[in-house]
Every structure is written in structure tokens, then in C-alpha cells.
Design an enzyme around this catalytic site. Structure first.
Site, PDB file in Angstrom:
ATOM      1  CG  HIS A   4      -1.909   0.645   0.926  1.00  0.00           C
ATOM      2  ND1 HIS A   4      -3.360   0.723  -0.194  1.00  0.00           N
ATOM      3  CD2 HIS A   4      -2.789   1.306   1.619  1.00  0.00           C
ATOM      4  CE1 HIS A   4      -3.895   1.274   0.295  1.00  0.00           C
ATOM      5  NE2 HIS A   4      -4.041   1.372   0.608  1.00  0.00           N
ATOM      6  CG  ASN A  50      -7.780   4.050   3.137  1.00  0.00           C
ATOM      7  OD1 ASN A  50      -7.461   4.211   2.769  1.00  0.00           O
ATOM      8  ND2 ASN A  50      -8.712   3.188   3.722  1.00  0.00           N
ATOM      9  CG  ASN A  96     -11.339   2.885   1.165  1.00  0.00           C
ATOM     10  OD1 ASN A  96     -11.854   2.982   0.149  1.00  0.00           O
ATOM     11  ND2 ASN A  96     -10.615   2.065   1.116  1.00  0.00           N
TER      12      ASN A  96
END
Length: 171
Positions: A4, A50, A96
Site C-alpha cells: 500500500h 485513506n 479508498n
């Protein structure tokens, strides 16, 4: 070194290659570069991934950067490992961080470099996969592709989104 954080890994490589240093600023770490009369702001948001729209919106407004000059670098489970796709705009695609940027800008009309991390996870295992670290085999592929993603940053700045898409979406 999680999947991520791949966008940060690309920016870290870019900064190292160009002898730049990130400084902790409001909502993130920032490095600045001059490139043929243009000023680049490299931002690694310190907000949760996010919620990165808060940092993006703040720096766009603070530095008076037109949204057409924004390039967001993001990991993407919908692309095979190592695939690079550049788009002028589009949906958040379930990411997100992109969703939050769209929400806070009021639209999704900004360029993004999507870097494929693959989707080799069992049903219901996406969060663990995305937040997990690279396997040695995956890292080898990613490590070879990061310089290409970093090179695309300069091309985006110097040549614009259309030429950059043409050049890198075929690689």
C-alpha cells in the site's frame, strides 16, 4: 515496505535519484525540485492513506497548483504486478485513497499513475494483502519497475498527460 506504500517507494526512489530531501511539513513529507523552469512538489501524505485527500487539497491550494498538474501515484490490486497505467482522470476504482481525493476535490478529474500490485490473495484477504510486505519475488519485479514509474513523473511534467500515457501505457 508494504504494497500500500508503493507510491511512497516511487517517490523515495525519485528523490534519491535527484538528490532531494523530504522535509516534514503540514499533512506530509515534502520535497521540492526545479525541472526546466517548473517547480515540482513531491508529497507523501502523513494522513492515513485513506484520508490523503486532505493533504493533496491543502498543498494544491497552498501552492496554487492547478489540478491538471496533479499526478497521484497509487498501488492498484486491479492490475497485474508491475503493470503501470497512467490515466488523465477516472473513478477511484475502489481505492479508498483515490476516493478521498475525489471527495475532497469534488471530482475525479486528476491524473494518476496506477502501479499494479497484483491480486494474489484469497477471498476476503485484500486488506491483509495490501498492507502486507512484498515477497522476495514480488519485490524483484517491483524494484525493476519503480525506475520506470519515477521516469514517468518527469515526462508528465515536461510532456503532459497524453504523451506520457502513450509512452508508458504500452510498457
Amino acid at each position: 515496505m508494504t504494497r500500500h506504500n508503493l507510491g511512497f517507494q516511487v517517490l523515495d526512489y525519485y528523490a534519491q535519484k535527484n538528490d532531494l530531501t523530504f522535509e516534514t511539513k503540514r499533512y506530509g513529507d515534502l520535497a521540492v525540485r526545479r525541472l526546466r523552469g517548473r517547480q515540482l512538489f513531491l508529497l507523501k501524505p502523513s494522513t492515513y492513506m485513506n484520508l490523503s485527500g486532505k493533504a493533496v487539497r491543502y498543498w494544491l491550494e497552498k501552492e496554487k497548483i492547478p489540478v491538471e498538474n496533479l499526478l497521484v501515484i497509487v498501488d492498484d490490486v486491479n492490475l497485474p504486478l508491475g503493470t503501470i497505467r497512467i490515466r488523465a482522470k477516472g473513478s477511484h476504482g475502489g481505492h479508498n485513497g483515490l476516493r478521498n481525493i475525489c471527495d475532497l476535490l469534488g471530482h475525479c478529474n486528476y491524473a494518476r499513475l496506477r502501479f499494479g500490485i497484483g491480486n494474489d490473495f484469497p477471498r476476503g484477504g485484500q486488506v491483509d494483502y495490501v498492507l502486507g510486505e512484498w515477497t522476495p519475488e514480488q519485490w524483484q519485479t517491483v524494484k525493476e519497475r519503480i525506475p520506470i514509474a519515477a521516469e514517468a513523473i518527469d515526462d508528465f511534467v515536461l510532456q503532459g498527460i497524453n504523451r506520457t500515457m502513450t509512452r508508458y501505457n504500452s510498457k
